[in-house]
Design a protein around this motif. Structure first.
Motif: not given
Length: 231
Positions: A2-27
């Motif tokens: 978690y700390e590594v990703l935080d340091e690299l600026g990785v946040r869930a809000d960087l992805l649009a809701p459509q991208q999240l649903s596509e990852l889940d549903e389309l793959g």
């Protein structure tokens, strides 16, 4: 991690809701304008002297090549998408370059992970970065959306099309993150030019990889401690 990703600026809000649903549903999901024209030119310029030969060209160990390839994977939005699929305990396994020459390609392959482990437990995914335009004619990757969730999925025989398949087409600089449990394959390059792309694999740390977990000292010094821990 978690700390590594935080340091690299990785946040869930960087992805649009459509991208999240596509990852889940389309793959898979898409990142437009992932690379700038100058970054594309730099990557192609670095590859050109390394890739002689005919047929489908392939180079491995691009992670060790130098900073020109770092923007193809060390990106907070891409890593956020990887975390969404694999959870926070993941690592980059390999970066390879492939160029399907005219009349080559079309390899048939199942998902990179033969077992279907289910949502939140996916084991591997792959980022595909187009260094030239991906078109229906030049060997773009094909996928069957949702096949990662279909335990009864039957792949098409040989090189035949699947009625539900989709082609990953887009301008140079476009990237896709593909759940490797999704059925996908290359298509034949029917154009007159090679199709250049870089593929970066990510896997859960609980899995096996077969790759040396320690990069070269020069790569560690270049990338810093947080990025090194992802390698």
């Amino acid at each position: 991690m978690y700390e590594v990703l935080d340091e690299l600026g990785v946040r869930a809000d960087l992805l649009a809701p459509q991208q999240l649903s596509e990852l889940d549903e389309l793959g898979y999901c898409r990142f437009d304008n992932f690379l700038a024209p100058a970054q594309i030119s730099a990557a192609l310029g670095a590859i050109e002297p390394l890739a002689p030969g005919t047929g489908t060209l392939r180079l491995t160990d691009l992670l060790e090549t130098g900073p020109v390839f770092d923007p193809l994977w060390l990106r907070p939005n891409l890593l956020a998408a990887v975390r969404h699929l694999l959870g926070p305990e993941f690592r980059i396994s390999a970066m390879t370059y492939r160029a399907g020459r005219p009349e080559h390609g079309g390899q048939v392959r199942p998902g990179d992970a033969a077992d279907r482990v289910g949502p939140v437990r996916w084991r591997v995914c792959t980022a595909i970065v187009a260094l030239v335009d991906f078109t229906p004619e030049n060997g773009a990757t094909r996928v069957v959306p949702g096949s990662h969730l279909d335990y009864g999925f039957v792949p098409p025989p040989a090189h035949e099309d699947h009625p539900d398949q989709a082609l990953l087409v887009g301008q140079a600089g476009t990237a896709w993150l593909v759940n490797s449990h999704l059925w996908h394959s290359n298509t034949v390059n029917r154009s007159s030019s090679a199709r250049h792309a870089v593929f970066t694999g990510f896997g859960r740390r609980c899995g096996t990889s077969g790759f040396d977990p320690r990069p070269a000292d020069a790569a560690i010094e270049r990338l810093g401690s947080a990025a090194y821990l992802l390698m």
